[in-house]
Motif scaffolding. Structure first.
Motif, PDB file in Angstrom:
ATOM      1  N   LYS A 174     141.727 -39.967 -19.477  1.00 57.30           N
ATOM      2  CA  LYS A 174     141.578 -38.510 -19.341  1.00 57.30           C
ATOM      3  C   LYS A 174     140.920 -37.809 -20.512  1.00 57.30           C
ATOM      4  CE  LYS A 174     145.527 -37.816 -16.315  1.00 57.30           C
ATOM      5  NZ  LYS A 174     146.950 -37.437 -16.309  1.00 57.30           N
ATOM      6  N   GLY A 175     140.758 -38.526 -21.648  1.00 55.86           N
ATOM      7  CA  GLY A 175     140.183 -37.835 -22.804  1.00 55.86           C
ATOM      8  C   GLY A 175     139.631 -38.812 -23.830  1.00 55.86           C
ATOM      9  N   PHE A 176     138.841 -38.269 -24.739  1.00 52.51           N
ATOM     10  CA  PHE A 176     138.180 -39.086 -25.760  1.00 52.51           C
ATOM     11  C   PHE A 176     138.583 -38.641 -27.165  1.00 52.51           C
ATOM     12  CE2 PHE A 176     134.689 -39.089 -22.389  1.00 52.51           C
ATOM     13  CZ  PHE A 176     135.044 -40.335 -21.882  1.00 52.51           C
ATOM     14  N   VAL A 177     138.792 -39.635 -28.026  1.00 55.50           N
ATOM     15  CA  VAL A 177     139.138 -39.385 -29.429  1.00 55.50           C
ATOM     16  C   VAL A 177     138.065 -40.060 -30.294  1.00 55.50           C
ATOM     17  CG1 VAL A 177     140.816 -39.883 -31.234  1.00 55.50           C
ATOM     18  CG2 VAL A 177     141.615 -39.207 -28.967  1.00 55.50           C
ATOM     19  N   PHE A 178     137.390 -39.265 -31.095  1.00 53.01           N
ATOM     20  CA  PHE A 178     136.266 -39.780 -31.864  1.00 53.01           C
ATOM     21  C   PHE A 178     136.564 -39.841 -33.359  1.00 53.01           C
ATOM     22  CE2 PHE A 178     134.534 -37.801 -28.133  1.00 53.01           C
ATOM     23  CZ  PHE A 178     133.414 -38.545 -27.782  1.00 53.01           C
ATOM     24  N   ASP A 179     136.130 -40.922 -33.960  1.00 48.96           N
ATOM     25  CA  ASP A 179     135.977 -40.971 -35.402  1.00 48.96           C
ATOM     26  C   ASP A 179     134.650 -40.249 -35.695  1.00 48.96           C
ATOM     27  OD1 ASP A 179     136.235 -41.960 -38.115  1.00 48.96           O
ATOM     28  OD2 ASP A 179     134.700 -43.432 -37.600  1.00 48.96           O
ATOM     29  N   LEU A 180     134.388 -39.911 -36.946  1.00 43.73           N
ATOM     30  CA  LEU A 180     133.147 -39.187 -37.263  1.00 43.73           C
ATOM     31  C   LEU A 180     132.113 -40.102 -37.935  1.00 43.73           C
ATOM     32  CD1 LEU A 180     131.483 -36.581 -37.524  1.00 43.73           C
ATOM     33  CD2 LEU A 180     132.806 -36.027 -39.562  1.00 43.73           C
ATOM     34  N   ASP A 181     132.391 -40.466 -39.191  1.00 44.73           N
ATOM     35  CA  ASP A 181     131.420 -41.269 -39.942  1.00 44.73           C
ATOM     36  C   ASP A 181     131.245 -42.634 -39.291  1.00 44.73           C
ATOM     37  OD1 ASP A 181     131.200 -39.242 -41.744  1.00 44.73           O
ATOM     38  OD2 ASP A 181     132.566 -40.127 -43.212  1.00 44.73           O
TER      39      ASP A 181
ATOM     40  N   GLY B  38     139.514 -44.313 -27.638  1.00 48.12           N
ATOM     41  CA  GLY B  38     139.165 -44.009 -29.026  1.00 48.12           C
ATOM     42  C   GLY B  38     137.902 -44.734 -29.438  1.00 48.12           C
ATOM     43  N   PHE B  39     137.073 -44.052 -30.221  1.00 51.53           N
ATOM     44  CA  PHE B  39     135.814 -44.631 -30.711  1.00 51.53           C
ATOM     45  C   PHE B  39     135.878 -44.771 -32.224  1.00 51.53           C
ATOM     46  CE2 PHE B  39     134.838 -42.245 -26.874  1.00 51.53           C
ATOM     47  CZ  PHE B  39     134.112 -43.167 -26.132  1.00 51.53           C
ATOM     48  N   GLU B  40     135.573 -45.937 -32.725  1.00 55.23           N
ATOM     49  CA  GLU B  40     135.655 -46.212 -34.170  1.00 55.23           C
ATOM     50  C   GLU B  40     134.580 -47.193 -34.627  1.00 55.23           C
ATOM     51  OE1 GLU B  40     136.711 -46.039 -37.192  1.00 55.23           O
ATOM     52  OE2 GLU B  40     138.328 -44.592 -37.094  1.00 55.23           O
ATOM     53  N   ASP B  41     134.155 -47.054 -35.869  1.00 53.49           N
ATOM     54  CA  ASP B  41     133.199 -48.013 -36.436  1.00 53.49           C
ATOM     55  C   ASP B  41     133.850 -48.904 -37.489  1.00 53.49           C
ATOM     56  OD1 ASP B  41     133.439 -45.759 -38.264  1.00 53.49           O
ATOM     57  OD2 ASP B  41     131.926 -46.817 -39.439  1.00 53.49           O
ATOM     58  N   ALA B  42     135.065 -48.570 -37.913  1.00 52.55           N
ATOM     59  CA  ALA B  42     135.687 -49.319 -39.014  1.00 52.55           C
ATOM     60  C   ALA B  42     136.863 -50.145 -38.514  1.00 52.55           C
ATOM     61  CB  ALA B  42     136.168 -48.354 -40.099  1.00 52.55           C
TER      62      ALA B  42
ATOM     63  N   ALA C 196     140.331 -49.101 -27.183  1.00 50.75           N
ATOM     64  CA  ALA C 196     139.446 -48.955 -28.357  1.00 50.75           C
ATOM     65  C   ALA C 196     138.018 -49.402 -28.065  1.00 50.75           C
ATOM     66  CB  ALA C 196     140.002 -49.784 -29.521  1.00 50.75           C
ATOM     67  N   ILE C 197     137.084 -48.505 -28.327  1.00 55.16           N
ATOM     68  CA  ILE C 197     135.670 -48.889 -28.256  1.00 55.16           C
ATOM     69  C   ILE C 197     135.123 -48.923 -29.681  1.00 55.16           C
ATOM     70  CG2 ILE C 197     133.357 -48.321 -27.381  1.00 55.16           C
ATOM     71  CD1 ILE C 197     134.616 -47.199 -24.899  1.00 55.16           C
ATOM     72  N   GLY C 198     134.649 -50.081 -30.089  1.00 61.83           N
ATOM     73  CA  GLY C 198     134.120 -50.256 -31.440  1.00 61.83           C
ATOM     74  C   GLY C 198     132.618 -50.032 -31.460  1.00 61.83           C
ATOM     75  N   VAL C 199     132.172 -49.181 -32.369  1.00 60.46           N
ATOM     76  CA  VAL C 199     130.739 -48.966 -32.559  1.00 60.46           C
ATOM     77  C   VAL C 199     130.338 -49.882 -33.716  1.00 60.46           C
ATOM     78  CG1 VAL C 199     128.925 -47.272 -33.013  1.00 60.46           C
ATOM     79  CG2 VAL C 199     131.024 -46.552 -31.829  1.00 60.46           C
ATOM     80  N   GLU C 200     129.636 -50.975 -33.362  1.00 60.16           N
ATOM     81  CA  GLU C 200     129.398 -52.000 -34.371  1.00 60.16           C
ATOM     82  C   GLU C 200     128.210 -51.697 -35.268  1.00 60.16           C
ATOM     83  OE1 GLU C 200     131.579 -56.094 -33.173  1.00 60.16           O
ATOM     84  OE2 GLU C 200     129.471 -55.938 -32.669  1.00 60.16           O
TER      85      GLU C 200
END
Ligand code: B16
Ligand code: MG
Length: 216
Positions: free
Chosen positions: A3-10, A168-172, A186-190
């Motif tokens: 139902k919703g998205f949670v974003f990291d920034l950097d 949730g979106f994260e790169d770290a 969790a979706i990882g932005v590699e």
């Protein structure tokens, strides 16, 4: 159903790690500690004071400074970092981010921000995407930094959804650990390091569309 998205920034919405690196390197050099890009990877997603502590430990100087001195060092680093942020523009959004946020807005999917950065509102405004977020967690109100799940639990709460309904979106690595600890998808932005615990990894938001993710 999500139902919703949670974003990291950097590293997710923009890449300011290079500016953090320039500012931390200048500070580290001034106290005789040499850091490199490989070490910088360990600072991703880590709060300002925790980053300073890691740099001091790396240089074997963890017991050399008082709390006040460390606060002054962190403030100096931030002043340099903020100067570098002045030149940010919407062109600094990472590929596909704007189209994804547009689709989320069109489908009325709430979005919140779970960034460790105290500069997050300023950065979002510079990038021209501030208005897309229904909520931004204030990292100054948290007891623990990433990898603790607290910031992600709060980000879901602020958009009135259960963590199990959030993506949730994260790169770290520390961030992915926090998302999983919160019970989210969790979706990882590699970028540089592989994100082993992520449920899905992407190179950029260009690979995603909102409707498909909501079906997960
Ligand atoms: P500030 P994120 C994090 O942002 C950065 O990855 C990390 O390198 C930085 O130390 C931290 O924000 C704090 O930032 O000094 O601006 O408060 O990845 O959680 O969006
Ligand atoms: Mg990040």
């Amino acid at each position: 159903m999500k139902k919703g998205f949670v974003f990291d920034l950097d590293g997710v919405i923009t890449d300011t790690a290079k500016f953090h690196y320039i500012a931390w390197k200048e500070l580290a050099d001034s106290i005789g500690i040499t850091i490199d890009l490989e070490f910088n990877e360990q600072l991703k997603g880590i709060s300002r004071m925790d980053s300073l502590d890691r740099i001091l430990a790396y240089g074997g100087k963890e017991n050399d400074y008082t709390k006040e001195q460390k606060e002054e060092m962190a403030a100096d680093k931030n002043a340099n970092y903020v100067k570098l942020l002045e030149d940010l523009t919407p062109d600094d959004q990472l590929p596909g981010v704007k189209a994804f946020l547009d689709e989320a807005r069109e489908k009325k999917v709430p979005c919140s921000l779970a960034s460790a950065s105290k500069n997050a509102p300023f950065i979002l405004k510079k990038l021209g995407v501030y208005d897309y977020f229904n909520a931004i967690v204030d990292p100054a109100t948290l007891k623990k930094g990433k990898p603790d799940p607290e910031i992600f639990v709060r980000a879901a709460e602020l958009i009135n959804i259960d963590p199990s309904e959030a993506i949730g979106f994260e790169d770290a690595q520390a961030g992915v650990e926090g998302i999983k600890g919160a019970g989210m998808y969790a979706i990882g932005v590699e970028g540089h390091e592989p994100l082993t615990q992520a449920d899905m990894t992407i190179k950029s938001f260009e690979e995603l569309n909102v409707s498909e993710l909501l079906e997960l």
